[in-house]
Design a protein around this motif. Structure first.
Motif, short mmCIF file in Angstrom:
data_model
loop_
_atom_site.label_atom_id
_atom_site.label_comp_id
_atom_site.label_asym_id
_atom_site.label_seq_id
_atom_site.Cartn_x
_atom_site.Cartn_y
_atom_site.Cartn_z
N THR A 26 0.80 -1.39 0.00
CA THR A 26 0.32 0.31 0.07
C THR A 26 0.85 1.54 -0.47
O THR A 26 0.17 2.33 -0.26
CB THR A 26 -0.86 -0.03 1.70
OG1 THR A 26 -0.07 -0.19 2.40
CG2 THR A 26 -2.22 -1.04 0.82
N ARG A 295 -8.79 -4.62 14.27
CA ARG A 295 -8.19 -4.25 12.82
C ARG A 295 -6.54 -3.47 12.60
O ARG A 295 -5.64 -4.10 11.71
CB ARG A 295 -9.10 -3.22 12.23
CG ARG A 295 -8.07 -2.38 10.64
CD ARG A 295 -8.54 -0.59 10.63
NE ARG A 295 -7.85 0.01 10.35
CZ ARG A 295 -8.66 0.77 9.63
NH1 ARG A 295 -9.39 1.31 10.16
NH2 ARG A 295 -7.67 1.82 8.59
N GLU A 346 0.38 4.05 8.73
CA GLU A 346 0.15 2.43 8.64
C GLU A 346 1.84 2.14 9.40
O GLU A 346 1.96 1.12 10.14
CB GLU A 346 -0.63 1.91 7.58
CG GLU A 346 -0.65 0.43 8.05
CD GLU A 346 -1.21 -0.10 9.11
OE1 GLU A 346 -0.85 -1.12 9.09
OE2 GLU A 346 -2.33 1.10 9.47
N ARG A 351 1.96 4.16 15.58
CA ARG A 351 1.01 4.48 15.38
C ARG A 351 0.02 3.84 16.59
O ARG A 351 -0.73 4.99 16.60
CB ARG A 351 0.44 3.27 14.45
CG ARG A 351 -1.04 3.09 13.76
CD ARG A 351 -0.93 1.46 12.72
NE ARG A 351 -1.02 0.70 14.52
CZ ARG A 351 -0.87 -0.80 13.23
NH1 ARG A 351 -1.07 -0.43 12.27
NH2 ARG A 351 -1.09 -1.48 14.44
N HIS A 372 -6.10 8.15 10.22
CA HIS A 372 -5.37 7.15 9.98
C HIS A 372 -4.73 7.33 8.28
O HIS A 372 -5.90 7.28 7.30
CB HIS A 372 -6.19 5.79 10.19
CG HIS A 372 -4.65 4.98 9.83
ND1 HIS A 372 -3.90 4.96 10.77
CD2 HIS A 372 -4.96 3.91 9.43
CE1 HIS A 372 -3.16 3.53 10.73
NE2 HIS A 372 -3.81 3.40 9.39
N GLU A 374 -2.91 4.53 5.72
CA GLU A 374 -2.22 3.50 5.21
C GLU A 374 -1.86 3.64 4.86
O GLU A 374 -0.46 3.02 5.06
CB GLU A 374 -3.97 2.23 4.06
CG GLU A 374 -4.62 2.50 5.63
CD GLU A 374 -3.88 1.27 6.17
OE1 GLU A 374 -4.08 0.43 5.81
OE2 GLU A 374 -5.63 0.77 7.44
N ASP A 375 -0.83 4.31 3.58
CA ASP A 375 0.27 4.45 2.92
C ASP A 375 0.75 5.29 3.02
O ASP A 375 2.26 5.06 2.08
CB ASP A 375 -0.62 4.54 0.97
CG ASP A 375 -0.87 5.94 1.80
OD1 ASP A 375 -1.45 6.40 2.29
OD2 ASP A 375 -1.18 6.34 0.08
#
Length: 408
Positions: A26, A295, A346, A351, A372, A374-375
């Motif tokens: 990602t 998650r 992430e 985090r 947040h 992700e990448d």
């Protein structure tokens, strides 16, 4: 000729091996991130060698390299008025929008830069650029605090510098001097600066003598605890770019002027093992099995040794000081915190520090926004100018400023 070709091929292979780092699919701009990380590692290893040879403390050498590299970055044209001054003996840089025709009060952000309590500066191009854009985009007065750095100064000097400068700025007569609306002030910071922002916000929220209060706090991938170095994000990103786990542990040790020999034990949580009785009252505050959602927990397991090294906390008791680790604060303190924004990435060992703090604030009745990405990776928000201009930096910066604009 043949030998030269073989040598060149070997050099290329070695370079590729050194630069390459497995990254999640990602991540945006993976090869640029690998090159940035390789540059950091080369600089850190060079400074560690210099430290070993007696040329100076590795962090002082690293800050010199960062400052030298920083001079290659173009300083942005002054979109706002920039002034260097002191607040109660602490150096600060003020960013003020150009005056409007009508005389109105400005909103304001007190900003604390990151860098492991040891690196960077308000005057460097990265933070100068960020604060200039904030002041212009928000139409706000931005106060960037130049606290004293490790290794010349250690905790609690950094905390006290930020607290002293912030308290001075929050005086009614000082706010009036800079035409700041006392009801529209935020405190903010990234990484170690997020740590200092959260700690100062907690401290000032408990002071009954404070005339003015923060409307908001905005924390960007903050470092908030040194209790557990095996949260899911620490385990997942153990060798992540920019800030691997062992480097973060060493930043903590440097912050407290501790012994590097403790680092391997701290990595496996021997400093907070079950036989260290003074840690028991804090365990619920960092219990990621309940504070972090499934998650993010994934299949990671807690690391909680039954026996460890009690001498670590005996030598570095500040590891459990809430002024250094705001996540350890009691619920009675957290409920007085203002509306909060926490940006997390992430690809970052920190985090879960941000996610746990958000959960504890929510449980205390505070309104929290978790933003947040992700990448994205730790530190990305300041990397928006050549040659480290990442799309991740621009997206996180714009999202952060958008939230401030809508809520301040």
């Amino acid at each position: 000729m043949k030998s030269a070709v073989v040598l060149l091929a070997g050099l290329c292979a070695f370079t590729a091996y050194y630069v390459y780092l497995p990254l999640p699919s990602t991540v945006s701009e993976p090869w640029r991130l690998m090159l940035l990380d390789a540059s950091f590692r080369i600089a850190q290893q060079t400074c560690n060698l210099g430290h070993y040879l007696g040329l100076g403390h590795h962090l002082r050498l690293l800050n010199f390299i960062i400052g030298t590299f920083d001079k290659l970055n173009p300083q942005q044209a002054e979109r706002v008025k920039i002034t260097d001054t002191q607040f109660d003996g602490v150096e600060v840089r003020l960013y003020r929008p150009h005056a409007k025709e009508e005389k109105t009060l400005w909103r304001s952000v007190v900003y604390i830069h990151g860098g492991g309590w040891a690196l960077s500066s308000t005057r460097g191009s990265f933070y100068n650029n960020l604060c200039s854009i904030m002041a212009e985009s928000l139409d706000a007065v931005v106060i960037s605090i130049e606290y004293r750095l490790v290794p010349d100064f250690h905790f609690p000097v950094q905390f006290n510098d930020v607290l002293r400068a912030t308290r001075y700025f929050m005086r009614p007569e000082v706010l009036a001097q800079y035409s700041v609306d006392p009801s529209r002030i935020a405190i903010s910071g990234d990484s170690a600066g997020g740590n200092l922002a959260a700690a100062v916000c907690q401290e000032m929220s408990q002071d009954q003598n404070e005339t003015n209060r923060f409307k908001l706090q905005a924390l960007v991938y903050p470092v908030l605890q040194a209790f557990d170095f095996n949260t899911p994000s620490y385990q997942q990103n153990e060798v992540t770019p920019v800030l691997p786990r062992f480097v973060m542990v060493k930043f903590w040790i440097d912050y407290f002027n501790g012994n590097y020999e403790f680092a391997p034990s701290m990595v496996v949580n021997n400093h907070t093992s079950l036989d260290v009785s003074q840690t028991n009252s804090f365990r619920d505050h960092v219990d990621w099995t309940s504070l972090v959602s499934a998650r993010f927990r994934k299949n990671y397991k807690p690391v909680m040794p039954s026996t460890g090294k009690v001498e670590i906390l005996q030598d570095i008791p500040s590891l459990l000081d809430v002024h250094a680790a705001p996540l350890l604060a009691k619920k009675e303190v957290l409920r007085f915190q203002p509306k909060t924004y926490i940006l997390t990435c992430e690809i970052d060992v920190l985090r879960d520090d941000g996610i746990m703090y958000a959960k504890r604030l929510e449980e205390a009745g505070v309104e929290v926004t978790v933003d947040h990405f992700e990448d994205c990776f730790h530190g990305c928000m300041i990397f928006t100018i050549w040659p480290t201009n990442f799309s991740a930096g621009i997206r996180t910066r714009d999202s952060y400023i958008k939230w401030l604009s809508e809520n301040l």
